[in-house]
Design a protein around this motif. Structure first.
Motif, PDB file in Angstrom:
ATOM      1  N   CYS A  53       9.933  64.297  45.076  1.00 14.22           N
ATOM      2  CA  CYS A  53       8.789  64.523  45.973  1.00 14.22           C
ATOM      3  C   CYS A  53       9.054  65.730  46.866  1.00 14.22           C
ATOM      4  O   CYS A  53      10.184  66.152  47.060  1.00 14.22           O
ATOM      5  CB  CYS A  53       8.561  63.296  46.854  1.00 14.22           C
ATOM      6  SG  CYS A  53       8.248  61.781  45.917  1.00 14.22           S
ATOM      7  N   ASN A 101      10.277  62.411  39.745  1.00 10.48           N
ATOM      8  CA  ASN A 101      10.417  61.603  40.952  1.00 10.48           C
ATOM      9  C   ASN A 101      10.758  62.438  42.185  1.00 10.48           C
ATOM     10  O   ASN A 101      10.959  61.894  43.269  1.00 10.48           O
ATOM     11  CB  ASN A 101      11.523  60.560  40.755  1.00 10.48           C
ATOM     12  CG  ASN A 101      11.195  59.593  39.643  1.00 10.48           C
ATOM     13  OD1 ASN A 101      10.037  59.289  39.410  1.00 10.48           O
ATOM     14  ND2 ASN A 101      12.216  59.116  38.954  1.00 10.48           N
ATOM     15  N   GLN A 141      13.960  62.320  50.859  1.00 10.76           N
ATOM     16  CA  GLN A 141      14.111  61.368  49.749  1.00 10.76           C
ATOM     17  C   GLN A 141      15.480  60.706  49.771  1.00 10.76           C
ATOM     18  O   GLN A 141      16.470  61.311  50.202  1.00 10.76           O
ATOM     19  CB  GLN A 141      13.920  62.089  48.417  1.00 10.76           C
ATOM     20  CG  GLN A 141      12.475  62.393  48.109  1.00 10.76           C
ATOM     21  CD  GLN A 141      12.271  62.711  46.637  1.00 10.76           C
ATOM     22  OE1 GLN A 141      11.940  63.833  46.290  1.00 10.76           O
ATOM     23  NE2 GLN A 141      12.471  61.717  45.781  1.00 10.76           N
ATOM     24  N   ALA A 177      15.552  60.183  42.850  1.00 10.38           N
ATOM     25  CA  ALA A 177      15.440  61.410  42.060  1.00 10.38           C
ATOM     26  C   ALA A 177      16.703  62.245  42.121  1.00 10.38           C
ATOM     27  O   ALA A 177      16.924  63.101  41.264  1.00 10.38           O
ATOM     28  CB  ALA A 177      14.249  62.223  42.560  1.00 10.38           C
TER      29      ALA A 177
END
Length: 600
Positions: free
Chosen positions: A45, A43, A148, A18
């Protein structure tokens, strides 16, 4: 350049993340990196899916260098747009916090520039010869999405290559991926025409990348680096990485190192690698930063278990993280055969001299020095030696005494090495942060004795370190050396444009009583002109207890004051052998250092 070892490149095969950065440098001479961040909101999170707001924050410090450096001050030309190029509204919430109103845009692109003209291991540097950057000083993180993966593409000028410890992304040139933001911060980039030398230790690939011209002899460096790696691997029982990178900048007057899990950055004077003493100092720097891949990168205090990039992370344990590592940066090259036992003791003696001639050792406890790193160690001024002591320096010497204590108490069956292995097994392998109490308990358990008094006196307290008590079982003693018979006024002078400028005034000294400050210009002693060069010789005409008259400029005002001279004091200290060592002392010495007793 050594022949490259053919090892399969590591590639990431994860889906496109992301967060995707692109770093370019179209005009390196401008010192401006151009950065583009593409965020895929579906995407992303860890953030509220219904929120139209995206928060971006830049770290204010980088792990391993305990000072708030305000990296955001180098950021300019901040812009935000959606997929179509339409500008999106944003505001700055704080010094390092930008807030974007993304609306319903699924893709958001952020662009900005980073000014990079500070060549240190903890900052960024870009010019016509290379680009170097640290993640904390270059990239934003999104609160809640720190875990991430993050992809970084580099667009280098023609003929420049990219070197980093991050794994490359398969099928995409000069693109790399970090598993999370901590890893991105921990993976510096070198971009340019630097020389790259590949070598292998214990079936694992290593690289040495050298930027800058100087008198480095790569083959010699690699041989000695291999020795250091082997010795440290033996201590900890292996190497906890798949691949390791040494980044070396050869600069005019720079010096420093910064540790990372899979790499380290080193900065050293370009012509400091031929002289034996300077070369030994460089190998100590290598040993220090490499030792950190265990001690502090994986084995670290509880307060550093999770990094807070927005503010200080206070811990009383930096004396162990840095000080113990400083003790080993002398021990490791000696064990590796890079220098001999006399050089080892010469290095220890030099550090003891620095410690014993720093008045602040009687003012600031070691644990407080660790805690106050954020406001003192990197912010020295003319008074610093009066009210602080480096946790590197005193931590090294406390670790030295602990090693001798453990060895003497166990007939050399145990040592500080066993403390390191014990801590590594209990905390380091799984990266579980330890408390200061757990650290002290681990040391005491290896020593098999109660060390509360030791820590009370020498870590939390201000008692003088009892060097002779700990050296005696090994046939050694500490000798003070006056160096001269000069009476003392507590002043240190330096020549500046032909003027004798005061650089330091010791607290409680005759110079302080006379009202002299750092920055004053000393003109005359008892009515006769002096210079910085003649100052010491002139003082030899007097004796302790004599009253002298000083003429000086204080804030441009001519003043004359009287001051009383104190007795000469030691200017250096030396570890020496006792006159008649006993057989037991000689055995202890040999068991400790692995060589016959040496007269020092």
């Amino acid at each position: 350049m050594r022949e490259a070892i053919q090892t399969p490149p590591r590639h990431s095969r994860a889906p496109i993340p992301a967060l995707h950065y692109r770093v370019s440098m179209p005009q390196p001479e401008s010192h401006l990196f151009e950065v583009r961040l593409d965020l895929s909101r579906p995407n992303l999170c860890g953030t509220a899916p219904e929120s139209s707001v995206i928060d971006l924050k830049m770290p204010v410090w980088t792990p391993g260098s305990y000072l708030v450096r305000e990296y955001a001050r180098h950021l300019q030309n901040f812009r935000v747009c959606d997929r179509s190029g339409q500008s999106l509204p944003w505001m700055k919430v704080s010094k390092n916090h930008w807030r974007v109103e993304a609306g319903d845009a699924e893709t958001v692109t952020v662009t900005y520039r980073i000014y990079a003209n500070e060549l240190t291991v903890r900052t960024n540097h870009l010019d016509g010869t290379h680009g170097y950057f640290n993640g904390a000083a270059m990239f934003f993180y999104v609160p809640g999405a720190e875990k991430q993966p993050i992809r970084v593409a580099i667009a280098p000028p023609r003929n420049w290559v990219v070197t980093t410890s991050l794994p490359a992304v398969a099928g995409t040139e000069n693109t790399f991926e970090a598993t999370d933001f901590d890893t991105l911060v921990d993976s510096p980039f070198e971009i340019g025409t630097h020389e790259i030398y590949d070598f292998e230790v214990r079936q694992k690939p290593h690289q040495l990348a050298i930027w800058g011209r100087g008198n480095a002899q790569p083959d010699r460096l690699l041989r000695d680096m291999e020795k250091i790696i082997e010795v440290e691997a033996d201590l900890f029982g292996g190497l906890p990485y798949d691949r390791y990178l040494f980044l070396l900048h050869l600069s005019g007057q720079g010096y420093g190192g910064l540790e990372h899990k899979d790499s380290c950055s080193l900065n050293y004077p370009r012509f400091g690698l031929r002289d034996r003493d300077k070369y030994n100092r460089f190998m100590q720097l290598v040993a220090h930063e490499f030792f950190h891949l265990w001690n502090v990168k994986r084995l670290r205090p509880k307060e550093l278990e999770v990094f807070n990039y927005e503010g200080e992370c206070y811990t009383p344990s930096l004396w162990f993280c840095e000080g113990t590592t400083s003790y080993y940066d002398l021990a490791i090259p000696f064990r590796a055969g890079i220098f001999n036992v006399k050089t080892f003791f010469k290095g220890l003696s030099k550090d003891i001299s620095r410690f014993q001639t720093t008045p602040g050792r009687l003012v600031q406890p070691l644990s407080e020095s660790s805690w106050d790193a954020w406001i003192k160690l990197y912010r020295r001024d003319a008074y610093s030696d009066n009210n602080q002591i480096s946790y590197y320096l005193k931590g090294e010497l406390v670790s030295f005494l602990l090693d001798l204590l453990i060895r003497n108490g166990s007939n050399n069956r145990r040592s500080l090495d066993d403390v390191m292995v014990h801590l590594w097994e209990k905390f380091g392998k799984d990266e579980i942060g330890y408390t200061e109490a757990e650290l002290r308990e681990a040391i005491a358990s290896v020593a098999e004795t109660n060390l509360d008094e030791f820590f009370d006196l020498y870590v939390d307290g201000l008692e003088e370190l009892p060097f002779d008590e700990y050296l005696q079982p090994f046939g050694l003693q500490l000798k003070a050396e006056n160096g001269n018979d000069t009476p003392d006024l507590g002043l240190k002078l330096a020549a500046e444009n032909g003027k004798a400028i005061v650089k330091f005034v010791e607290a409680g000294s005759g110079g302080e009583s006379a009202g002299i400050d750092a920055g004053d210009e000393i003109l005359a002693l008892n009515g006769f002109r002096i210079t910085a060069e003649t100052w010491g010789d002139r003082l030899k005409d007097f004796e302790a207890g004599d009253m002298v008259e000083l003429t000086f400029f204080h804030q441009d005002e001519l003043q004359t004051r009287r001051a009383t001279l104190a007795s000469p004091r030691p200017t250096s200290y030396r570890i020496a052998s006792v006159a008649e060592p006993t057989p037991e002392q000689e055995r202890n010495f040999s068991a400790w250092l692995g060589c016959p007793f040496v007269k020092l």
